[in-house]
Design a protein around this motif. Structure first.
Motif, short mmCIF file in Angstrom:
data_model
loop_
_atom_site.label_atom_id
_atom_site.label_comp_id
_atom_site.label_asym_id
_atom_site.label_seq_id
_atom_site.Cartn_x
_atom_site.Cartn_y
_atom_site.Cartn_z
N GLY A 76 0.80 -1.22 0.00
CA GLY A 76 0.00 0.00 0.00
C GLY A 76 0.83 1.27 0.00
N THR A 77 2.14 1.13 -0.21
CA THR A 77 2.98 2.33 -0.20
C THR A 77 3.12 2.90 -1.60
OG1 THR A 77 5.05 1.11 -0.56
CG2 THR A 77 4.36 1.50 1.74
N GLN A 78 3.64 4.11 -1.64
CA GLN A 78 4.06 4.72 -2.90
C GLN A 78 5.56 4.92 -2.83
OE1 GLN A 78 1.13 7.93 -2.27
NE2 GLN A 78 0.76 7.69 -4.46
N GLY A 79 6.12 5.27 -3.97
CA GLY A 79 7.56 5.47 -4.04
C GLY A 79 8.02 6.63 -3.17
N SER A 80 9.32 6.75 -3.02
CA SER A 80 9.94 7.81 -2.23
C SER A 80 9.50 9.19 -2.70
CB SER A 80 11.46 7.69 -2.38
OG SER A 80 12.10 8.81 -1.81
N PRO A 81 9.33 10.12 -1.75
CA PRO A 81 9.02 11.50 -2.17
C PRO A 81 10.27 12.20 -2.75
CG PRO A 81 9.18 11.37 0.21
CD PRO A 81 9.30 9.96 -0.30
N ALA B 205 8.75 16.73 0.00
CA ALA B 205 10.20 16.78 -0.15
C ALA B 205 10.60 17.76 -1.24
CB ALA B 205 10.74 15.39 -0.49
N GLU B 206 11.67 18.46 -0.99
CA GLU B 206 12.22 19.35 -2.02
C GLU B 206 12.56 18.50 -3.24
OE1 GLU B 206 15.37 21.95 -0.78
OE2 GLU B 206 15.32 22.86 -2.78
N GLN B 207 12.15 18.94 -4.43
CA GLN B 207 12.38 18.14 -5.63
C GLN B 207 13.74 18.41 -6.28
OE1 GLN B 207 10.19 15.43 -6.66
NE2 GLN B 207 9.83 15.94 -4.51
N LEU B 208 14.37 19.51 -5.89
CA LEU B 208 15.73 19.75 -6.39
C LEU B 208 16.66 18.78 -5.68
CD1 LEU B 208 16.65 23.55 -6.30
CD2 LEU B 208 16.18 22.11 -8.30
N PRO B 209 17.65 18.24 -6.39
CA PRO B 209 18.65 17.44 -5.67
C PRO B 209 19.34 18.28 -4.61
CG PRO B 209 18.79 17.05 -8.02
CD PRO B 209 17.84 18.21 -7.84
N VAL B 210 19.48 17.70 -3.42
CA VAL B 210 20.19 18.35 -2.31
C VAL B 210 21.23 17.36 -1.80
CG1 VAL B 210 18.25 19.83 -1.64
CG2 VAL B 210 18.43 17.55 -0.68
N PRO B 211 22.18 17.82 -1.00
CA PRO B 211 23.23 16.90 -0.55
C PRO B 211 22.64 15.80 0.33
CG PRO B 211 23.80 19.16 -0.03
CD PRO B 211 22.38 19.17 -0.46
#
Ligand code: JFZ
Length: 580
Positions: free
Chosen positions: A327-332, A424-430
């Motif tokens: 019942g989960t969805q992928g990572s945010p 979750a922020e959609q820009l890649p972050v460290p």
């Protein structure tokens, strides 16, 4: 194969149970279990169910296997109870594979288990009944285009010449449709039909078959391999897991093996470990993709012991950690973490640890407030949460203090209960280790018009970068300025599984630029790279002077002409140098 672009209205409703299931049980069983990988004493490398094709066995000779097929140890309840124990939530079995033999009572054909074997029972009837009792959705694999037994089917080049469209159409009308009707009327509700290898089937034929199925059982799901992107959901390559997620709409599934074959092969002892299998399940779930895991029973009807022990061990993990899968969805977050993967459900975020961070973990970019936490295998574990937001860099920072000692058992899972759905922020972050991953699906593609351009392939990689005038870029967020080593993660397209390097690329952030030739020498060894290899190509160092949002530009200086799909890669990573 991608799912239907124009999704019909009932699709979401029909797919709901299937998307929630996340983990399915696949069975490849047929006459090929008798030769089990050897024909007349000779061993064949290829997958077991392809033996007729590998050894170019004439139809009349292969047909004789039927007289020997007598799986006296077959026990439907036992198989279904293994599927249950393993924690799988749907059951799919080959009713007819490419060899054309019907493993069910097919009144329209003599080449079926009732007419051609001494067994005298219909295993599909028994399985349908056992699944019904166990409340396990039950579906059939059916090879609709390839049929090596029929002159009108595709694939048998040793007995027949390629059929005309007219002949192929007659095969669809006279074999496929009658058998599908039997499958959809003799066994109660059928959860899905798993079509396969459409080859060059015309779109009109794919659509017609799909409508045909739905005209008999409207709620039956149709797999993407019906061809021409008209399936109800998409099917990835066998054993395929895209590194950066798919970046494509629709529901998806990856069919996968426990060893290297689908149909039983005596000599295939290349079993994946339970640990690897669990990592693959979690990896796929973190990308919102179902895992359809296969067993190949013997000609006697026995599921190999090596398969049973692994599936039971997966089931034990799922008993404790199932809420982080079903019942989960992928990572945010649109990229993988060095320490593991994430899944989400409602207000919960699940952190699956492939590596246990000793004592402390930092996650950047989660905008929610964490209200409470729970380590699924050890509900008393003390976990401390600190959250802050740095106005200078615009970054949200979550710090978790966790026990230093890794909890016992495979892949510990930490649940975070949030103040709302994960944001979750959609820009890649460290990441925690300072690494910044720029995945293929997030790239901005710059194609010069008039050229066949770079595109995101179904493998989750960028491919067809064959023109030097094209390029890509990413935006990302830097928290700590400094020097970063740049790596290009080379991967393969669906066309060819061979890694090709030798391209020269330039990478630039602001005024800092580097140019390198990419090589494939540093292979990435992980649970998923066995079938779709990846290599980490070193591509120089860049200096990033300030914290905040930056753009990385990637250009091609020269492209190796041996690579038919051009530069194929799944991510670029930036790794801080000289700081940790
Ligand atoms: C097909 C079959 O040929 C095989 O025997 C097995 O049944 C498997 C599940 O499916 O093989 C394929 C089909 C598609 C891809 C690879 C193997 N693919 O798209 O990468």
């Amino acid at each position: 194969m991608a799912p239907a672009a124009n999704q019909d209205e009932g699709l979401a409703r029909r797919l709901k149970w299937w998307e929630e299931a996340r983990f399915g049980f696949f069975v490849h069983w047929g006459l090929y279990a008798i030769p089990a990988g050897r024909w007349k004493g000779k061993y064949y490398e290829r997958i077991g169910e392809w033996i007729m094709h590998s050894a170019k066995v004439p139809v009349e000779e292969y047909e004789q296997l039927a007289a020997e097929f007598n799986p006296v140890k077959f026990d439907a309840e036992k198989w279904v109870s293994l599927a249950k124990q393993a924690g799988t939530k749907y059951f799919v079995i080959t009713s007819k594979h490419h060899d054309g033999f019907a493993l069910f009572d097919s009144p329209s054909s003599d080449y079926d288990i009732i007419d051609a074997t001494p067994f005298g029972r219909d295993p599909m009837k028994e399985l349908a009944e056992a699944c019904r009792k166990a409340k396990m959705p039950f579906g059939f694999y059916y090879s609709q285009a390839q049929d090596w037994h029929e002159p009108g089917g595709l694939g048998n080049t040793w007995d027949f010449s390629k059929p005309s469209q007219k002949k192929f159409k007659a095969y669809l009308e006279e074999k496929v449709k009658p058998q599908l009707r039997e499958l959809l009327t003799q066994y109660g509700p059928i959860a899905l039909i798993w079509f396969d290898t459409p080859r060059d089937m015309r779109e009109e034929h794919s659509i017609e078959l799909k409508h045909f199925v739905h005209s008999i059982q409207p709620d039956c799901i149709v797999s993407g391999r019906i061809g021409n992107n008209v399936g109800d959901y998409g099917s990835l390559g066998d054993n395929q897991i895209p590194r950066g997620g798919l970046g494509l709409p629709g529901a998806w599934e990856t069919p996968a093996t426990l060893n290297d074959t689908w149909g039983y092969k005596t000599d295939d002892k290349n079993w994946k470990s339970t640990r690897v299998l669990l990592e693959l399940l979690v990896d796929l779930a973190s990308k919102g993709i179902n895992y359809l895991l296969n067993v190949g029973p013997t000609a006697e009807g026995v599921i190999p012991k090596a398969s049973v022990t692994r599936l039971e061990a997966m089931g034990r993990w799922l008993e404790v950690h199932g809420e982080a899968i079903y019942g989960t969805q992928g990572s945010p977050f649109p990229y993988e973490f060095s320490w593991g993967r994430m899944t989400r459900k409602g207000r919960n975020l699940y952190l699956h640890f492939f590596q246990w961070p000793r004592g402390r973990l930092v996650v950047y970019g989660l905008r929610n407030k964490v209200k409470s936490t729970c380590l699924l295998g050890d509900r008393d574990a003390a976990i401390e949460v600190t959250q802050d937001s740095d106005s200078a860099t615009g970054s949200h920072r979550l710090e978790l203090r966790i026990p230093r000692k890794r909890p016992s058992g495979e892949i510990p899972v930490l649940r975070l209960d949030l103040d709302g759905p994960p944001d979750a922020e959609q820009l890649p972050v460290p990441q925690f280790d300072g690494r910044i991953e720029l995945p293929a699906p997030l790239a901005e593609i710059h194609n010069q018009s008039g050229t066949r351009g770079i595109a995101l392939g179904q493998s989750g990689s960028l491919e067809f970068w064959t023109n030097k005038r094209n390029g890509v870029s990413w935006q990302f967020r830097v928290v700590e300025p400094g020097d970063y080593a740049v790596h290009v993660i080379l991967s393969t397209s669906r066309v060819s599984r061979k890694l090709v390097g030798g391209h020269v690329v330039s990478l630039a952030v602001g005024g800092s630029q580097t140019e390198s030739k990419l090589d494939v020498n540093r292979r990435i060894e992980s649970a998923r790279t066995q079938y779709f290899p990846e290599a980490r190509a070193e591509a120089g160092t860049l200096r990033i002077e300030t914290a905040g949002v930056h753009t990385l530009q990637m250009r091609a200086r020269s492209i190796n002409r041996e690579a038919s799909a051009g530069i194929v890669f799944s991510a670029v990573e930036l790794v801080p140098v000289g700081r940790r």
